[in-house]
Write a protein that holds these residues in place. Structure first.
Motif, mmCIF file in Angstrom:
data_model
loop_
_atom_site.group_PDB
_atom_site.id
_atom_site.type_symbol
_atom_site.label_atom_id
_atom_site.label_comp_id
_atom_site.label_asym_id
_atom_site.label_seq_id
_atom_site.Cartn_x
_atom_site.Cartn_y
_atom_site.Cartn_z
ATOM 1 N N SER A 1 -1.618 34.887 11.678
ATOM 2 C CA SER A 1 -1.237 33.472 11.698
ATOM 3 C C SER A 1 -0.141 33.000 12.744
ATOM 4 O O SER A 1 -0.630 32.170 13.586
ATOM 5 N N ARG A 2 0.920 33.720 12.702
ATOM 6 C CA ARG A 2 2.091 32.941 13.768
ATOM 7 C C ARG A 2 3.014 34.008 14.184
ATOM 8 O O ARG A 2 3.512 35.068 13.326
ATOM 9 N N THR A 3 3.225 34.252 15.232
ATOM 10 C CA THR A 3 4.332 35.014 15.923
ATOM 11 C C THR A 3 5.505 34.316 16.756
ATOM 12 O O THR A 3 5.042 33.378 17.481
ATOM 13 N N LYS A 4 6.659 34.544 16.544
ATOM 14 C CA LYS A 4 7.602 33.978 17.350
ATOM 15 C C LYS A 4 8.418 35.100 18.148
ATOM 16 O O LYS A 4 8.976 36.153 17.568
ATOM 17 N N ILE A 5 8.423 35.020 19.398
ATOM 18 C CA ILE A 5 9.492 36.013 20.020
ATOM 19 C C ILE A 5 10.507 35.288 20.932
ATOM 20 O O ILE A 5 10.496 33.970 21.567
ATOM 21 N N ALA A 6 11.771 35.904 21.014
ATOM 22 C CA ALA A 6 12.941 35.243 21.830
ATOM 23 C C ALA A 6 12.930 36.136 23.197
ATOM 24 O O ALA A 6 13.108 37.488 22.908
ATOM 25 N N VAL A 7 12.845 35.546 24.285
ATOM 26 C CA VAL A 7 13.122 36.425 25.349
ATOM 27 C C VAL A 7 14.271 36.035 26.308
ATOM 28 O O VAL A 7 14.654 34.717 26.218
ATOM 29 N N SER A 8 14.987 36.878 27.011
ATOM 30 C CA SER A 8 15.986 36.581 28.096
ATOM 31 C C SER A 8 15.513 37.218 29.302
ATOM 32 O O SER A 8 14.666 37.850 29.263
ATOM 33 N N SER A 9 16.510 37.052 30.360
ATOM 34 C CA SER A 9 16.191 37.319 31.718
ATOM 35 C C SER A 9 17.311 38.081 32.235
ATOM 36 O O SER A 9 18.358 37.386 32.008
ATOM 37 N N THR A 10 17.263 39.149 32.900
ATOM 38 C CA THR A 10 18.539 39.745 33.565
ATOM 39 C C THR A 10 18.747 39.247 34.978
ATOM 40 O O THR A 10 19.714 39.228 35.585
ATOM 41 N N GLU A 11 17.783 38.214 35.533
ATOM 42 C CA GLU A 11 18.071 37.681 36.745
ATOM 43 C C GLU A 11 17.981 36.058 36.664
ATOM 44 O O GLU A 11 17.137 35.531 35.898
ATOM 45 N N GLU A 12 18.828 35.416 37.177
ATOM 46 C CA GLU A 12 18.952 33.918 36.895
ATOM 47 C C GLU A 12 17.679 33.339 37.466
ATOM 48 O O GLU A 12 17.363 32.021 36.889
ATOM 49 N N ASN A 13 16.936 33.639 38.649
ATOM 50 C CA ASN A 13 16.061 33.041 39.230
ATOM 51 C C ASN A 13 14.713 33.304 38.455
ATOM 52 O O ASN A 13 13.623 32.885 39.060
ATOM 53 N N VAL A 14 14.793 33.880 37.421
ATOM 54 C CA VAL A 14 13.561 34.447 36.899
ATOM 55 C C VAL A 14 13.521 33.885 35.406
ATOM 56 O O VAL A 14 14.383 34.046 34.443
ATOM 57 N N ASP A 15 12.284 33.102 35.318
ATOM 58 C CA ASP A 15 12.175 32.158 33.918
ATOM 59 C C ASP A 15 11.408 33.279 32.894
ATOM 60 O O ASP A 15 10.446 33.564 33.150
ATOM 61 N N PRO A 16 12.264 33.694 31.898
ATOM 62 C CA PRO A 16 11.476 34.423 30.832
ATOM 63 C C PRO A 16 10.371 33.873 30.005
ATOM 64 O O PRO A 16 9.536 34.585 30.097
ATOM 65 N N ILE A 17 10.442 32.539 29.711
ATOM 66 C CA ILE A 17 9.515 31.907 29.271
ATOM 67 C C ILE A 17 8.136 31.890 30.002
ATOM 68 O O ILE A 17 7.080 32.371 29.738
ATOM 69 N N GLY A 18 8.387 31.277 31.148
ATOM 70 C CA GLY A 18 7.450 31.311 32.398
ATOM 71 C C GLY A 18 6.671 32.587 32.623
ATOM 72 O O GLY A 18 5.653 32.741 32.672
ATOM 73 N N SER A 19 7.561 33.526 32.553
ATOM 74 C CA SER A 19 7.084 35.028 32.674
ATOM 75 C C SER A 19 5.896 35.339 31.905
ATOM 76 O O SER A 19 4.911 36.114 32.245
ATOM 77 N N CYS A 20 6.307 35.040 30.532
ATOM 78 C CA CYS A 20 5.626 35.521 29.495
ATOM 79 C C CYS A 20 4.079 34.592 29.286
ATOM 80 O O CYS A 20 3.152 35.211 29.051
ATOM 81 N N VAL A 21 4.372 33.562 29.559
ATOM 82 C CA VAL A 21 3.303 32.736 29.672
ATOM 83 C C VAL A 21 2.564 32.881 30.583
ATOM 84 O O VAL A 21 0.933 33.019 30.622
ATOM 85 N N GLY A 22 2.767 33.244 31.990
ATOM 86 C CA GLY A 22 1.820 33.379 33.189
ATOM 87 C C GLY A 22 1.274 32.172 33.617
ATOM 88 O O GLY A 22 1.533 31.162 32.979
ATOM 89 N N GLN A 23 0.723 32.115 34.976
ATOM 90 C CA GLN A 23 0.215 30.896 35.655
ATOM 91 C C GLN A 23 -0.730 30.666 34.720
ATOM 92 O O GLN A 23 -1.814 31.209 34.212
ATOM 93 N N LYS A 24 -0.938 29.192 34.395
ATOM 94 C CA LYS A 24 -2.064 28.618 33.826
ATOM 95 C C LYS A 24 -2.212 29.374 32.164
ATOM 96 O O LYS A 24 -3.127 29.132 31.602
ATOM 97 N N GLY A 25 -1.094 30.264 31.649
ATOM 98 C CA GLY A 25 -0.997 30.641 30.352
ATOM 99 C C GLY A 25 -1.880 31.817 30.376
ATOM 100 O O GLY A 25 -2.253 32.332 29.184
#
Length: 383
Positions: free
Chosen positions: A201-225
């Protein structure tokens, strides 16, 4: 199979399979004693056997007396052969179990080998993994020979020895799928801090980054998802919400309720409860279908979450003295409360309407022994 051949074979097999000659010879002695007792009688206390590891010569003793029967070498050779084969099988199984013990928490590929009584047997190559019904995705229809990926969840003792349990419903399965698709997770630049899941049905994940210039959500989504879509493709129709982890609890709780917008978060740290205020038009979205969104958010954050609109929150915070029904006198019974509710209030130290007047509904909810039915009854005083 002659004794001399057995001796050579023993050394060769032990060398190739990594078995201890001493362990194999001890097992052979035990098997020879059993074979002798079966054919000639005797007890384990008196019957012993000796095997020469160099020559392969075998003798049987009864209370120290050599009682080796004529022609017993053939029986010994057959028994030894069976023992060696058994040892080989046991050794190979132990090696495989040891290998997969080191793989617990990782993903393996295989195909559906057998389906029986809700159990799916997954062929992983060297070994078969067992996937019970509780470890399967409820919405998934497994078919024979279907290629699939599974999480190596645990090794547990079964009726026939150690069993490798695999899963597709465990939250760690989704976590490991993201680790395969997102290089930043593999390099520890992005970290999955928490995960909550209702399989299929559904999953929620919470993400963080150890580097300020890295977007954790964007990294997991990827280019064009592309990255998140690759994970979803493995899970079927399961939806995935990726939110930003925050050490600030109220901000993390607000993010966990995505895609709903949050106005404010009020924390009760002692009870680990949070009242979350959302706009009227966001209430149903925040709660989710059948309460799923708030339920997953609560699992993700570890906090009990109560969703309210500002109007609802203001109503709950009214003191009882502002309510017209409180003018019915000093008796709790006169306020229209049932005998059971009056009793539970008195047990909690509230013996008069005057004392109840000084409490807000939130404070009443914290009273020990005042159950949900009593709270529902008392809440009517606020309407």
């Amino acid at each position: 199979m002659a004794i001399t051949e057995f001796s050579a074979a023993l050394k060769q097999v032990c060398s190739e399979r990594g078995l201890s000659e001493e362990a194999v010879l001890d097992t052979i002695k035990t098997a020879i004693v059993a074979a002798y007792m079966r054919d000639f009688g005797g007890t384990e206390e008196t019957i012993t056997a000796a095997v020469d590891g160099l020559t392969g010569e075998l003798r049987v003793y009864n209370a120290g007396e050599d009682v080796t029967p004529a022609g017993f070498g053939r029986i010994a050779a057959q028994t030894a052969k069976q023992v060696i084969l058994q040892k080989i099988r046991e050794s190979e199984k132990e090696a495989i179990i040891k290998e997969y013990t080191g793989k617990i928490g990782t993903i393996a590929s295989g195909h559906v080998f057998r389906l029986e009584r809700g159990l799916a047997v997954i062929n992983l190559g060297k070994v078969q993994g067992l996937m019970p019904g509780a470890e399967q995705i409820p919405t998934e229809n497994l078919q024979l020979n279907l290629r699939t990926r599974v999480l190596i969840k645990e090794i547990r003792e079964g009726a026939r020895g150690p069993e490798i349990i695999v899963s597709r419903s465990d939250p760690k399965f989704v976590k490991e799928l993201f680790a395969l698709e997102v290089p930043e997770i593999a390099s520890d630049t992005v970290k999955i801090e928490a995960i909550s899941r209702e399989p299929g049905s559904r999953t929620k994940i919470a993400v963080s980054s150890t580097e300020e210039n890295v977007d954790p959500i964007g990294s997991c989504v990827g280019q064009k998802g592309t990255r998140v879509q690759a994970v979803i493709a493995e899970l079927g129709t399961e939806k995935i919400d990726i939110v930003a982890y925050n050490d600030n609890t109220d901000k993390f709780i607000a993010a966990s309720l995505s895609p709903a917008k949050v106005l404010d978060v009020i924390l009760n740290k002692s009870a680990k409860e949070a009242r979350v205020l959302v706009p009227e038009d966001q209430l149903s979205l925040a709660i989710g279908k059948e309460g799923q969104n708030v339920r997953l958010a609560a699992k993700l954050t570890g906090w009990k979450i109560d969703i309210k609109t500002p109007a609802q929150s203001a109503e709950m915070s009214k003191p009882i003295e502002s309510i017209s029904k409180s003018d019915t006198g000093g008796s709790l019974k006169d306020a229209g409360l049932s005998t059971r509710t009056v009793s539970s209030l008195k047990a909690a130290g509230i013996t008069s309407l005057e004392e109840l007047k000084a409490k807000t509904l939130d404070e009443v909810k914290e009273l020990k022994g005042v159950g949900p039915k009593a709270i529902t009854e008392i809440a009517k005083l606020y309407e």
